[in-house]
Design an enzyme around this catalytic site. Structure first.
Site, mmCIF file in Angstrom:
data_model
loop_
_atom_site.group_PDB
_atom_site.id
_atom_site.type_symbol
_atom_site.label_atom_id
_atom_site.label_comp_id
_atom_site.label_asym_id
_atom_site.label_seq_id
_atom_site.Cartn_x
_atom_site.Cartn_y
_atom_site.Cartn_z
ATOM 1 N N THR A 29 0.969 -0.986 0.176
ATOM 2 C CA THR A 29 0.275 0.006 0.051
ATOM 3 C C THR A 29 0.792 1.258 -0.029
ATOM 4 O OG1 THR A 29 -1.671 -1.053 1.238
ATOM 5 C CG2 THR A 29 -1.902 0.945 1.559
ATOM 6 N N GLY A 83 2.390 1.716 5.483
ATOM 7 C CA GLY A 83 1.649 0.617 5.855
ATOM 8 C C GLY A 83 0.886 -0.484 7.218
ATOM 9 N N ALA A 84 0.216 -1.303 6.763
ATOM 10 C CA ALA A 84 0.409 -1.976 8.092
ATOM 11 C C ALA A 84 -0.576 -3.362 8.014
ATOM 12 C CB ALA A 84 -0.257 -0.836 9.974
ATOM 13 N N GLY A 97 5.919 -7.272 7.927
ATOM 14 C CA GLY A 97 4.800 -8.108 6.846
ATOM 15 C C GLY A 97 5.925 -8.270 5.679
ATOM 16 N N GLY A 98 6.242 -7.140 5.157
ATOM 17 C CA GLY A 98 7.743 -6.976 4.654
ATOM 18 C C GLY A 98 9.180 -7.646 4.644
ATOM 19 N N GLU A 104 11.113 0.546 9.952
ATOM 20 C CA GLU A 104 9.419 1.270 10.126
ATOM 21 C C GLU A 104 9.626 2.156 11.147
ATOM 22 O OE1 GLU A 104 7.502 -0.903 6.171
ATOM 23 O OE2 GLU A 104 7.327 -1.711 8.190
#
Length: 227
Positions: A29, A83-84, A97-98, A104
């Site tokens: 996203t 994103g989350a 997740g990435g 981050e």
């Protein structure tokens, strides 16, 4: 789903204006947010400086001619958009997740405004259905893994191409299959005290706004922290 992500990413770019230092997030996203910033620089003459949260995002930003600095070259970040993977009603979230959770969180911490962009499927009552990533140093990683195993956290080493995944900071990631995290604050504090854990994917009460794209359009949720 991709269209929803794109809607959220483009909406988030509206919070960016000339002269800002902007944190560029990582993930599917945040990708659209970075693309929109690149478009605005090219077509509107937007003037910003950006810091990135992963080597993947750095590569994307360079391809769009977005001016970059390292996080150590700036005193603060005006706004970071990321994103989350999950967001609960108390504005706690799971990220990573990435695999970029450490960078981050480092970029999020000095940010004056911290915004998440998600599609509506990421909103949950309680965190935990998404595996919680825990970044650990390579030395002693098996010890930490066994500790998590004994605690019943159902750990697994993240892999890529048949090998253990290595983060940009040269660490491993252990994913915890917890199903439900009853108290993210307490659990985050527990992980903070495990020797060898560099960082974890619980981003508790850090976010100011969550931009949610759904079938009915885009809505902006504002945390109590921001009000």
């Amino acid at each position: 789903m991709e269209n929803l992500k794109k809607m959220a990413g483009i909406k988030a770019a509206e919070f960016v204006s000339d002269g800002m230092v902007v944190g560029l997030g990582t993930g599917s996203t945040a990708y659209y947010f970075v693309e929109e910033i690149g478009r605005r620089i090219k077509e509107e003459g937007l003037q910003i400086t950006a810091v990135t949260t992963s080597s993947v995002t750095s590569k994307q930003a360079e391809g769009l001619n977005i001016p970059l600095k390292s996080i150590d070259q700036v005193d603060f970040v005006d706004v970071t958009v990321d994103g989350a993977d999950e967001v609960d009603s108390q504005f706690n979230g799971i990220k990573g997740g990435g695999g970029a959770l450490l960078m981050e969180k480092i970029v999020a911490t000095p940010s004056k405004e911290y915004i998440w962009v998600v599609d509506e499927s990421k909103l949950v009552d309680k965190l935990g259905a998404f595996k919680l990533p825990v970044e650990v140093v390579q030395y002693g990683a098996e010890q930490i893994f066994r500790r998590f195993e004994r605690a019943g956290y159902k750990p697994s080493f993240r892999e890529k191409d048949g090998q253990r995944f290595v983060t940009d900071m040269q660490n491993f990631i252990i994913d915890l299959a917890l199903d439900v995290i009853e108290d993210p604050i307490v659990f985050g504090q527990e992980l903070d005290h495990v020797v060898g854990v560099v960082e974890h994917g619980l981003f508790n009460q850090m976010v100011d706004k969550v931009i949610v794209a759904g079938r009915d359009g885009v809505q902006i949720l504002t945390s109590r922290k921001e009000k």
